[in-house]
Design a protein around this motif. Sequence first.
Motif, PDB file in Angstrom:
ATOM      1  N   SER A  76      16.093  -8.636   6.364  1.00  0.00           N
ATOM      2  CA  SER A  76      14.650  -8.658   7.019  1.00  0.00           C
ATOM      3  C   SER A  76      14.394  -6.906   7.282  1.00  0.00           C
ATOM      4  O   SER A  76      13.313  -6.746   8.067  1.00  0.00           O
ATOM      5  N   PRO A 102      13.122  -3.203   6.984  1.00  0.00           N
ATOM      6  CA  PRO A 102      12.126  -2.447   5.964  1.00  0.00           C
ATOM      7  C   PRO A 102      12.665  -1.679   4.872  1.00  0.00           C
ATOM      8  O   PRO A 102      13.644  -1.163   4.877  1.00  0.00           O
ATOM      9  N   ASP A 157       0.862   0.472  -0.982  1.00  0.00           N
ATOM     10  CA  ASP A 157       1.337  -0.642  -0.173  1.00  0.00           C
ATOM     11  C   ASP A 157       2.864  -0.111   0.171  1.00  0.00           C
ATOM     12  O   ASP A 157       3.320  -0.597   1.260  1.00  0.00           O
ATOM     13  N   LEU A 158       3.520   0.181  -0.797  1.00  0.00           N
ATOM     14  CA  LEU A 158       4.856   0.224  -0.624  1.00  0.00           C
ATOM     15  C   LEU A 158       5.370   1.674   0.385  1.00  0.00           C
ATOM     16  O   LEU A 158       6.429   1.511   1.042  1.00  0.00           O
ATOM     17  N   ALA A 165       3.370   2.372   2.900  1.00  0.00           N
ATOM     18  CA  ALA A 165       3.263   1.813   3.911  1.00  0.00           C
ATOM     19  C   ALA A 165       4.012   1.067   4.551  1.00  0.00           C
ATOM     20  O   ALA A 165       4.247   1.241   5.878  1.00  0.00           O
ATOM     21  N   VAL A 166       4.710   0.463   4.118  1.00  0.00           N
ATOM     22  CA  VAL A 166       5.651  -0.409   4.754  1.00  0.00           C
ATOM     23  C   VAL A 166       7.299   0.206   4.687  1.00  0.00           C
ATOM     24  O   VAL A 166       8.343  -0.460   5.251  1.00  0.00           O
ATOM     25  N   SER A 167       7.486   1.205   3.877  1.00  0.00           N
ATOM     26  CA  SER A 167       8.825   1.727   3.749  1.00  0.00           C
ATOM     27  C   SER A 167       9.273   2.577   4.899  1.00  0.00           C
ATOM     28  O   SER A 167       8.505   3.295   5.492  1.00  0.00           O
ATOM     29  N   GLN A 168      10.510   2.526   5.265  1.00  0.00           N
ATOM     30  CA  GLN A 168      11.061   3.354   6.464  1.00  0.00           C
ATOM     31  C   GLN A 168      11.372   4.612   6.120  1.00  0.00           C
ATOM     32  O   GLN A 168      11.400   5.434   6.898  1.00  0.00           O
TER      33      GLN A 168
END
Length: 414
Positions: free
Chosen positions: A187, A189, A279-280, A282-285
Amino acid sequence: MFLVMLVNFASAVIGFILILSLSVIPFRLWRRAQEKGYRGPAVQVFLVTWVTLMLCVGIAAVLGLLEVGVFDVSDMWIGVVCVASLLVPLIIAEVLAAVVVFALPRRRHRPGGPRSVRIPYRFLGWLTLSLTAAITLSLVVLGSGASWVRPVYHLWFILGSVAFWCFSQDNREDKPARDEALSGQDSRPPVMYVRGFSQEMQYFAPRPPGPQEVAAGPVLDSLAASQRPLATFEEYLQPTVEAVLGPWRGLGNPTDYLPPRGIRRMYALDEHWENEFRDLVAVSQGILILPGAYPHLVWELYTIKELEAQQRVFVLTAPSARRRRDVFNWALGTKIHTWQQFVDAATATVVRKDRKTGIETRMKADYTFGGDPGPGAVVTFDHSARQVVLAQGILTPADYVTVIHGRLRELRDP
């Protein structure tokens, strides 16, 4: 007699060097075919089969000359003639193969979505092994004395290689399903991988030591590293990145026949890849970049900064052991870009054409780079996109990831 031995020895050495040099050409031709969009098995099988066949012709010619007695083993020129008999068919094979590869038109087929093939590689692998076992048993039963040993050796070498290749292809075909199953259990990022597709096969460093290897001092450790096989950026870092940070993701090359080993890839159509990239990000740590020069670099850096993610970018340079890596990359036709070439490409002003409207716009990423950080470096950027060198002289994947993990923790908990 001494002169005869000297000439034959020199012929053997020169012949070995020439054959070794010529063995590089099929790899470079394969890379050239990949760049033109031919990543399936057809060109690969053609190159291996054709070059091997012509090499066998050369070996048969040498054996034929010796058998019919054209030359005596004490003849001064026997070494020259044998080397020439080997080299001429090999040169002809590689010249014709080069003509075929360079004549191939560039493929425009760039599908999106998961990769799948119709060839039953697993079945072919088991069929090849079964056939090899059956022929071996027949030779052992029907052969007399040790007459079956040499045929069996050659049989296992050839068909065993074919079976190994089939199982390797099958393993790559099953990779997306395994990645999907693992991602459902994690779960955290994701971590994003940004690179030019031409860099994917570039060797980065020797594979890290296994868990059973014990540090034995800098000299012996360096010697051990020089004996380990080389790894790409993904192969070198993936186990540590996914153990410490999170699942590693990236966009896949639309011309891929099957997913390469390494990160989980998402294949997007040409008209959608930019949205997938956003999109990738934006969600990547974190975002790991392998420095290089490629057409979309400026747009990718511009988009990362537009999404205010430049502080989560980490550019990694290879460890200091570069000589063997550079030789193998050259042999495979993989170009390694210097830090300055990367900086020049990243800071250039480019013109991009909108796919829908056709309007051209000038774009600049506006990052501020410093000097070359040297080997084994982790480079990031501050809020104004200025270069910050976090570490230098790193030698292991764990050290790279530790530095990245510490920086991400600082950003989360300032």
